[in-house]
Write an enzyme that holds these catalytic residues in place. Structure first.
Site, PDB file in Angstrom:
ATOM      1  N   ARG A 166       0.824  -1.223   0.000  1.00  0.00           N
ATOM      2  CA  ARG A 166       0.000   0.000   0.000  1.00  0.00           C
ATOM      3  C   ARG A 166       0.852   1.264   0.000  1.00  0.00           C
ATOM      4  O   ARG A 166       0.531   2.248   0.663  1.00  0.00           O
ATOM      5  CB  ARG A 166      -0.973   0.016   1.200  1.00  0.00           C
ATOM      6  CG  ARG A 166      -1.904  -1.157   1.283  1.00  0.00           C
ATOM      7  CD  ARG A 166      -2.900  -1.247   0.132  1.00  0.00           C
ATOM      8  NE  ARG A 166      -3.444  -2.589   0.100  1.00  0.00           N
ATOM      9  CZ  ARG A 166      -2.931  -3.584  -0.619  1.00  0.00           C
ATOM     10  NH1 ARG A 166      -1.873  -3.376  -1.409  1.00  0.00           N
ATOM     11  NH2 ARG A 166      -3.452  -4.764  -0.587  1.00  0.00           N
ATOM     12  N   SER A 243     -10.625   1.044   4.119  1.00  0.00           N
ATOM     13  CA  SER A 243     -10.035   0.492   5.354  1.00  0.00           C
ATOM     14  C   SER A 243      -9.539   1.531   6.361  1.00  0.00           C
ATOM     15  O   SER A 243      -9.385   1.209   7.536  1.00  0.00           O
ATOM     16  CB  SER A 243      -8.839  -0.401   4.997  1.00  0.00           C
ATOM     17  OG  SER A 243      -9.305  -1.494   4.267  1.00  0.00           O
ATOM     18  N   GLU A 338      -4.042   4.789   6.170  1.00  0.00           N
ATOM     19  CA  GLU A 338      -3.830   4.498   4.745  1.00  0.00           C
ATOM     20  C   GLU A 338      -4.253   5.692   3.883  1.00  0.00           C
ATOM     21  O   GLU A 338      -3.791   5.861   2.754  1.00  0.00           O
ATOM     22  CB  GLU A 338      -4.680   3.260   4.406  1.00  0.00           C
ATOM     23  CG  GLU A 338      -4.765   2.893   2.963  1.00  0.00           C
ATOM     24  CD  GLU A 338      -5.658   1.673   2.721  1.00  0.00           C
ATOM     25  OE1 GLU A 338      -5.371   0.580   3.249  1.00  0.00           O
ATOM     26  OE2 GLU A 338      -6.651   1.825   1.992  1.00  0.00           O
TER      27      GLU A 338
HETATM   28  C1  FAD Z   1     -15.553   1.222   0.012  1.00  0.00           C
HETATM   29  C2  FAD Z   1     -14.069   1.301  -0.295  1.00  0.00           C
HETATM   30  C3  FAD Z   1     -13.326   0.137  -0.429  1.00  0.00           C
HETATM   31  C4  FAD Z   1     -11.955   0.194  -0.713  1.00  0.00           C
HETATM   32  N1  FAD Z   1     -11.259  -0.972  -0.841  1.00  0.00           N
HETATM   33  C5  FAD Z   1      -9.944  -0.945  -1.136  1.00  0.00           C
HETATM   34  C6  FAD Z   1      -9.199  -2.165  -1.279  1.00  0.00           C
HETATM   35  O1  FAD Z   1      -9.739  -3.260  -1.160  1.00  0.00           O
HETATM   36  N2  FAD Z   1      -7.873  -2.080  -1.559  1.00  0.00           N
HETATM   37  C7  FAD Z   1      -7.246  -0.881  -1.717  1.00  0.00           C
HETATM   38  O2  FAD Z   1      -6.040  -0.887  -1.973  1.00  0.00           O
HETATM   39  N3  FAD Z   1      -7.922   0.292  -1.592  1.00  0.00           N
HETATM   40  C8  FAD Z   1      -9.244   0.289  -1.310  1.00  0.00           C
HETATM   41  N4  FAD Z   1      -9.932   1.461  -1.163  1.00  0.00           N
HETATM   42  C9  FAD Z   1      -9.224   2.744  -1.301  1.00  0.00           C
HETATM   43  C10 FAD Z   1      -9.355   3.420  -2.700  1.00  0.00           C
HETATM   44  O3  FAD Z   1     -10.452   2.923  -3.402  1.00  0.00           O
HETATM   45  C11 FAD Z   1      -8.106   3.234  -3.525  1.00  0.00           C
HETATM   46  O4  FAD Z   1      -7.005   3.798  -2.868  1.00  0.00           O
HETATM   47  C12 FAD Z   1      -8.229   3.916  -4.909  1.00  0.00           C
HETATM   48  O5  FAD Z   1      -7.098   3.603  -5.694  1.00  0.00           O
HETATM   49  C13 FAD Z   1      -8.368   5.422  -4.850  1.00  0.00           C
HETATM   50  O6  FAD Z   1      -8.712   5.880  -6.130  1.00  0.00           O
HETATM   51  P1  FAD Z   1      -9.274   7.338  -6.334  1.00  0.00           P
HETATM   52  O7  FAD Z   1      -9.367   7.594  -7.796  1.00  0.00           O
HETATM   53  O8  FAD Z   1     -10.533   7.510  -5.566  1.00  0.00           O
HETATM   54  O9  FAD Z   1      -8.106   8.194  -5.696  1.00  0.00           O
HETATM   55  P2  FAD Z   1      -8.242   9.504  -4.801  1.00  0.00           P
HETATM   56  O10 FAD Z   1      -8.869   9.171  -3.501  1.00  0.00           O
HETATM   57  O11 FAD Z   1      -8.860  10.593  -5.603  1.00  0.00           O
HETATM   58  O12 FAD Z   1      -6.711   9.847  -4.558  1.00  0.00           O
HETATM   59  C14 FAD Z   1      -5.944   9.029  -3.705  1.00  0.00           C
HETATM   60  C15 FAD Z   1      -4.490   9.522  -3.721  1.00  0.00           C
HETATM   61  O13 FAD Z   1      -3.943   9.311  -5.013  1.00  0.00           O
HETATM   62  C16 FAD Z   1      -3.543  10.537  -5.609  1.00  0.00           C
HETATM   63  N5  FAD Z   1      -3.916  10.432  -7.026  1.00  0.00           N
HETATM   64  C17 FAD Z   1      -5.149  10.143  -7.533  1.00  0.00           C
HETATM   65  N6  FAD Z   1      -5.079  10.073  -8.879  1.00  0.00           N
HETATM   66  C18 FAD Z   1      -3.791  10.313  -9.214  1.00  0.00           C
HETATM   67  C19 FAD Z   1      -3.092  10.393 -10.455  1.00  0.00           C
HETATM   68  N7  FAD Z   1      -3.697  10.200 -11.648  1.00  0.00           N
HETATM   69  N8  FAD Z   1      -1.772  10.694 -10.414  1.00  0.00           N
HETATM   70  C20 FAD Z   1      -1.119  10.907  -9.240  1.00  0.00           C
HETATM   71  N9  FAD Z   1      -1.732  10.847  -8.037  1.00  0.00           N
HETATM   72  C21 FAD Z   1      -3.053  10.555  -8.038  1.00  0.00           C
HETATM   73  C22 FAD Z   1      -4.301  11.624  -4.864  1.00  0.00           C
HETATM   74  O14 FAD Z   1      -3.605  12.850  -4.874  1.00  0.00           O
HETATM   75  C23 FAD Z   1      -4.378  11.028  -3.476  1.00  0.00           C
HETATM   76  O15 FAD Z   1      -3.179  11.255  -2.782  1.00  0.00           O
HETATM   77  C24 FAD Z   1     -11.312   1.437  -0.872  1.00  0.00           C
HETATM   78  C25 FAD Z   1     -12.068   2.630  -0.732  1.00  0.00           C
HETATM   79  C26 FAD Z   1     -13.432   2.562  -0.454  1.00  0.00           C
HETATM   80  C27 FAD Z   1     -14.227   3.828  -0.327  1.00  0.00           C
END
Ligand code: FAD
Length: 347
Positions: A166, A243, A338
């Site tokens: 992670r 999480s 996280e």
């Molecule tokens: C219900 C639920 C279940 C989840 N289950 C899991 C799981 O099983 N496993 C897991 O690993 N995660 C899980 N997550 C966490 C999350 O879904 C992941 O971390 C996901 O990759 C975030 O994507 P996002 O587009 O929403 O990123 P955001 O929340 O918009 O951004 C997250 C981070 O990434 C950066 N970022 C986003 N896009 C880019 C880009 N294109 N370039 C550079 N930086 C960027 C942002 O600045 C921020 O720091 C879960 C979340 C929820 C709400």
């Protein structure tokens, strides 16, 4: 590119928390990226890149730096991969769920266990997204990114991305915006071996069995739904960031002691031994549904934190600290958050 001013971050995050972002540029067409870079150059500091906001806690005070919302979509075959596989190049704003569904429909293995994880594909390397035995590090070949420090587009292979448990080169920095990602997937009608007990039980097969891709994904989705780990607009625990805490790494002595108390302690792909954060939280006395701070409580389905009406970023951060302190006191294990704290935090 669509530019707006003073847009509440609450409308862009799955927790529904966060004050106004001064400038938000939503990028749909990759060809518009130079226009965005020109806009960003007129403002101080590198921009904050945002996907679907499913892993962030956005500050109540909002965000002064420009927010770049990645909404670029598209997948193309970029070549052949070993084992009759394919290289897929994916745009950074492409929903991960759509990509996983596409790979399953095309008979490609490597991502089926990632079904149900919200967010964009561009965010997946940031914390090396993973679940149920698969993670992005298994399939990522290379990425293209805009390097705000050098002011140019760069290509980084998977090793340069330093993907760990992670974490990655991209965690806790605004230096890079991930633009495209190339994955190598193998052709197979069957999934990776099912390594998680709950998924194997849902399928009615022993651990290690390979099942049709769609069946594996269906079982994962059922297990995730039971824990509130799928975003469901009608569920009471829908305002979630997943999480919240990493599964903490433990020493061999801690692992033995924790196992004796019935804690799930597992080996991870990076070689680390980790205990379930959810187990630690429940074992420290936080029962499902426990209120923690104004508008913040433990989920009714899984030992993680969720938001309700009246929640603020400050209250959520206080709840995170409260849970960490109690878990450390009760178990001797230090939890690490996280989620990424985004925007104008004062301390
Ligand atoms: C219900 C639920 C279940 C989840 N289950 C899991 C799981 O099983 N496993 C897991 O690993 N995660 C899980 N997550 C966490 C999350 O879904 C992941 O971390 C996901 O990759 C975030 O994507 P996002 O587009 O929403 O990123 P955001 O929340 O918009 O951004 C997250 C981070 O990434 C950066 N970022 C986003 N896009 C880019 C880009 N294109 N370039 C550079 N930086 C960027 C942002 O600045 C921020 O720091 C879960 C979340 C929820 C709400």
């Amino acid at each position: 590119m669509h530019v707006t001013h003073a847009l509440p971050l609450a409308s862009m995050t799955t927790l529904g928390i966060g004050g106004p972002a001064s400038v938000v540029a939503e990028l749909h067409d990759p060809a518009d990226f130079p226009d965005f870079a020109a806009l960003a150059a007129t403002r101080p500091g590198p921009p904050v890149t945002l996907g679907e906001g499913s892993n962030v806690l956005a500050a109540d005070a909002g965000c002064t730096p420009t927010v770049l919302r990645m909404a670029t979509k598209g997948v193309r075959v970029a070549g052949a991969a070993p084992d009759d596989g394919l290289l897929l190049e994916v745009q950074g704003g492409h929903p991960l769920g759509d990509l996983v569904a596409l790979t399953i429909a095309e008979g490609l293995t490597g991502m089926e266990m990632l079904t149900g994880i919200p967010g964009t594909t561009g965010a997946t390397p940031v914390q090396n997204v993973g679940a149920y035995g698969q993670e992005v590090a298994d399939t990522l070949r290379h990425v293209t990114a805009w390097d705000w420090q050098q002011g140019r587009r760069v290509t980084l292979d998977a090793a340069a991305c330093r993907l760990g448990h992670r974490t990655s080169l991209f965690k806790h920095t605004r230096r890079w915006t991930l633009l495209t990602l190339t994955f190598a997937l193998r052709r197979s009608a069957l999934s990776a071996p099912v390594s998680y007990g709950a998924v194997a039980a849902e399928l009615g097969v022993p651990r290690g069995t390979r099942v049709p891709l769609a069946e594996a994904a269906r079982a994962v989705l059922t297990v995730r739904r039971g824990k509130g780990m799928v975003l469901d607009p009608d569920a009471p625990d829908r305002r979630s960031v997943g999480s919240v805490f990493l599964s903490p790494e433990v020493t061999p002595a801690q692992a033995t002691a924790l196992r004796a108390h019935g804690a799930p302690v597992n080996r991870f792909p990076d070689g680390s031994t980790r205990v379930s954060a959810g187990w630690l939280i429940q074992h420290s006395g936080f029962t499902l549904g426990t209120p923690l701070a104004q508008g913040v409580r433990v989920s009714t389905l899984h030992p993680t934190l969720v938001a309700d009406e009246g929640a603020t970023a400050t209250a959520f951060a206080q709840a995170v600290t409260h849970v960490r302190t109690h878990v450390l006191h009760h178990t001797g294990v230090r939890l690490t958050s996280e989620i990424d704290y985004l925007g104008d935090w004062t301390e």
